[in-house]
Design a protein around this motif. Sequence first.
Motif, PDB file in Angstrom:
ATOM      1  N   GLU A  26      14.632  -5.444   2.435  1.00 55.75           N
ATOM      2  CA  GLU A  26      15.511  -4.826   1.438  1.00 55.75           C
ATOM      3  C   GLU A  26      16.736  -5.690   1.182  1.00 55.75           C
ATOM      4  N   GLN A  64       8.227  -2.435   0.271  1.00 55.09           N
ATOM      5  CA  GLN A  64       7.118  -1.489   0.453  1.00 55.09           C
ATOM      6  C   GLN A  64       6.139  -1.924   1.530  1.00 55.09           C
ATOM      7  N   LYS A 107       0.029   0.739  -8.769  1.00 51.08           N
ATOM      8  CA  LYS A 107       0.228   0.845  -7.321  1.00 51.08           C
ATOM      9  C   LYS A 107      -0.985   1.495  -6.658  1.00 51.08           C
ATOM     10  N   LYS A 140      10.368  -5.921  -5.420  1.00 52.82           N
ATOM     11  CA  LYS A 140       9.763  -4.578  -5.431  1.00 52.82           C
ATOM     12  C   LYS A 140       8.738  -4.367  -4.316  1.00 52.82           C
ATOM     13  N   ASP A 141       7.948  -5.390  -4.020  1.00 55.38           N
ATOM     14  CA  ASP A 141       6.843  -5.167  -3.083  1.00 55.38           C
ATOM     15  C   ASP A 141       7.216  -5.398  -1.618  1.00 55.38           C
ATOM     16  N   ARG A 178      11.798  -3.938   7.460  1.00 52.49           N
ATOM     17  CA  ARG A 178      12.064  -3.208   6.228  1.00 52.49           C
ATOM     18  C   ARG A 178      13.493  -3.493   5.771  1.00 52.49           C
ATOM     19  N   ASP A 196      -2.691   8.494  -0.400  1.00 54.38           N
ATOM     20  CA  ASP A 196      -2.021   7.545  -1.294  1.00 54.38           C
ATOM     21  C   ASP A 196      -2.292   7.860  -2.763  1.00 54.38           C
ATOM     22  N   ARG A 242       7.111  -0.247   6.962  1.00 53.58           N
ATOM     23  CA  ARG A 242       7.430   1.167   7.125  1.00 53.58           C
ATOM     24  C   ARG A 242       8.931   1.376   7.289  1.00 53.58           C
TER      25      ARG A 242
END
Lengths: 258, 481
Positions: free
Chosen positions: A110, A97, B384, A93-94, A106, B309, A100
């Motif tokens: 993924e 993120q 988050k 998940k992180d 990225r 954010d 960018r």
Amino acid sequence: MTVSEGEKPRVALLATCLVDLFRPSVGFAAAKLLADAGCDVRVPPNQTCCGQPAWNAGDSRGARRLARRVIEEFEGFDAVVLPSGSCAATMIKDYPQMFRAGDRWRARAEALAARTFEITQFLRDVLNVAATDGRAPEGPVTYHDSCSGLRSLGIKAQPRALLGAIEGLELRELPEAEVCCGFGGTFCVKYPEISDRMAGDKARHAQETGAGTILAGDLGCLMNIAGKMSREGRPVKARHVVEVLAGMTDVPAIGESA
Amino acid sequence: MTHAPTTPNFRQNVREAMADAPLMEQMTTALTGSMARRAGAAGAVPEFDALRDAGRDLKNHVLEHLDVYLETYEQAVTDAGGHVHWAETAEEARAIILDICRKAGAKTVNKGKSMISEEIGLNDYLEENGVKPVETDLGEYIIQLRKETPSHIIAPAMHVNVPQWREAFRKFHPHLPQDRDLEGLDKLLLEARGELRRKYFEAEVGITGANMLIAETGQSVIVTNEGNGDLSQSLAKVHIVLASLEKIVPTLEDASTVLRLLARSATGQEMSVYTTFSSGPRRAEDPDGPEEYHVVLLDNGRSEMLGSDFQDMLRCIRCGACMNHCPVYRAVGGHAYGWVYPGPMGAVLTPALIGVTQGGNLPNASTFCGRCEEVCPMRIPLPKMMRHWREREFERKLSPKGMRRGMGAWAWAARRPGLYRIGASLAARALRLLGAGSIRRLPLAGRAWTQTRDFPAPQKGGTFLAQWNPDAEGRRKGGAA
């Protein structure tokens, strides 16, 4: 996971920094489960930590730099498996993120995330393992659902299904099994009073089930729970679920000496 | 009542709260069943998760076009004969309200429950300026008597147990016989009702908050379980609605989406007992209602959250589900957070409103267990955003130096596997010197752990990577299984 027919999937085991340092038996149990399920198990030698402590501390740059190393080290395998829902969730998940959209990292993050799994999830949902060569510990067991695995990855049924296939194993559900144990990485030393209260509740609930052993899928939570049990003199042992699933319960439980 | 934030002293607040045995017992009593009630109510609606998606989407849409909807809303209120006042800061909002009260010749104002009123410190200000605010929500009334702030955004007196409540009534209702029977909740409720009924007719101005402001109709909506809001606003000559910008929803239909989520998430009710739509001042054909209708729209830092954010936080509908489900909130209660908004929503909103230097403790006091996000009707990614605050702190070097250095050294070593291996092996050996099995006492930062817990020592034999034999799959070096 796509693997050519007749070939064993090449699966990288990321033991996690806690297992590496504190409980190698979890790493060996995980490796055995993967090998028994027909995987070609590899332990990439340059593995250290997934970077979650830095990420959660707000050190995004530090986490990102570490994530790049992990991606480089682990992206060449059919799958990456961790005996931790928390570290797996960081990678799944992180990591994406952290970079960018449009950044070449990225896409690599993924791609890695798509091949990364927590171990019970990998055994059940990917390899369709119905039963393992497990061994029931003495007395009933209870199970704590660690937060990240449960809520970020949806791990709930998988460990129970695998435990349910072990002959003679009685699982007694833990009251408030989905409530956090209070570990929370650095939280446990930043806010020790709150953390201790949560660990105390968990320990009490575990004893109330009458179980002889509490199991979970994350070593951090288990060390917290075991440490509280031990200080309060509660007669419940703590083990990582893979030790039971792999039939490797001959080593002393967490916090116990030989 | 409002006070200067004690959020920078969060750790001390926590210790004090946790040493307060009656408070700890009351928190357990008050929160028992809250999670089951929410789960029951949500579970009874098959499309509840789809409703949450709809709620999230509609609020996102509003936030993307907030200027348009605010203008539409202002026009609708004006068309109905009401007045909209824009307040950029808490000071401006207070001054606007005092001015309306003075023009109405008000000596007393009745208040429905409003967290925005707490945010701007309205009661103290009115009192200092000769206007007496009377809280009419039962919980707010109790804490007003006790000179306290709310400890929960929908159950402000959650921290008060029944004996303390009884004691407050005996002390602050001196005109009633001292030997009266106050055993039993019904007697306490009847006394509160009797006292408040009298006050409704004394006030010249009624102030309420708003759960929503509807752009197409210019209506404000409040939900209560006591009906106190209705009496506060309809018996006084002047009704002031105090609300923050993000309460806007486009249409009545959208309001119903939010209403379907709100009470179920908050108390596990399908709907609150009263849902009141206010459409402006009394019209010629209305049997009752206020002569004047004012809306004070507060920004107080929210427009700066747009596009940041933290924009998603502006979806919050103040149901309190996040705190009801938060193990930290449940362990320490609301006052420990040190300002107006406690729990996970407070941990995100507080640094936005009072600054991360003041509020930085709150987003750190989380295990990121994720229960808040799991139950949030607006699907706000609370953990988050707490992490985003930690990021701000880290960038501005506000996080503790020891933590930053330790983390930096760790991350540095973790990028150098050779060094890391040596360090890990040394650490395993050093820890084993402190105890086999369990360690009773750790030095340095570890003391915080071993004050109340043992620390499991590393297994003997070295680290996993030191033992792993790459040439014999799954076997330890040295041949042991």
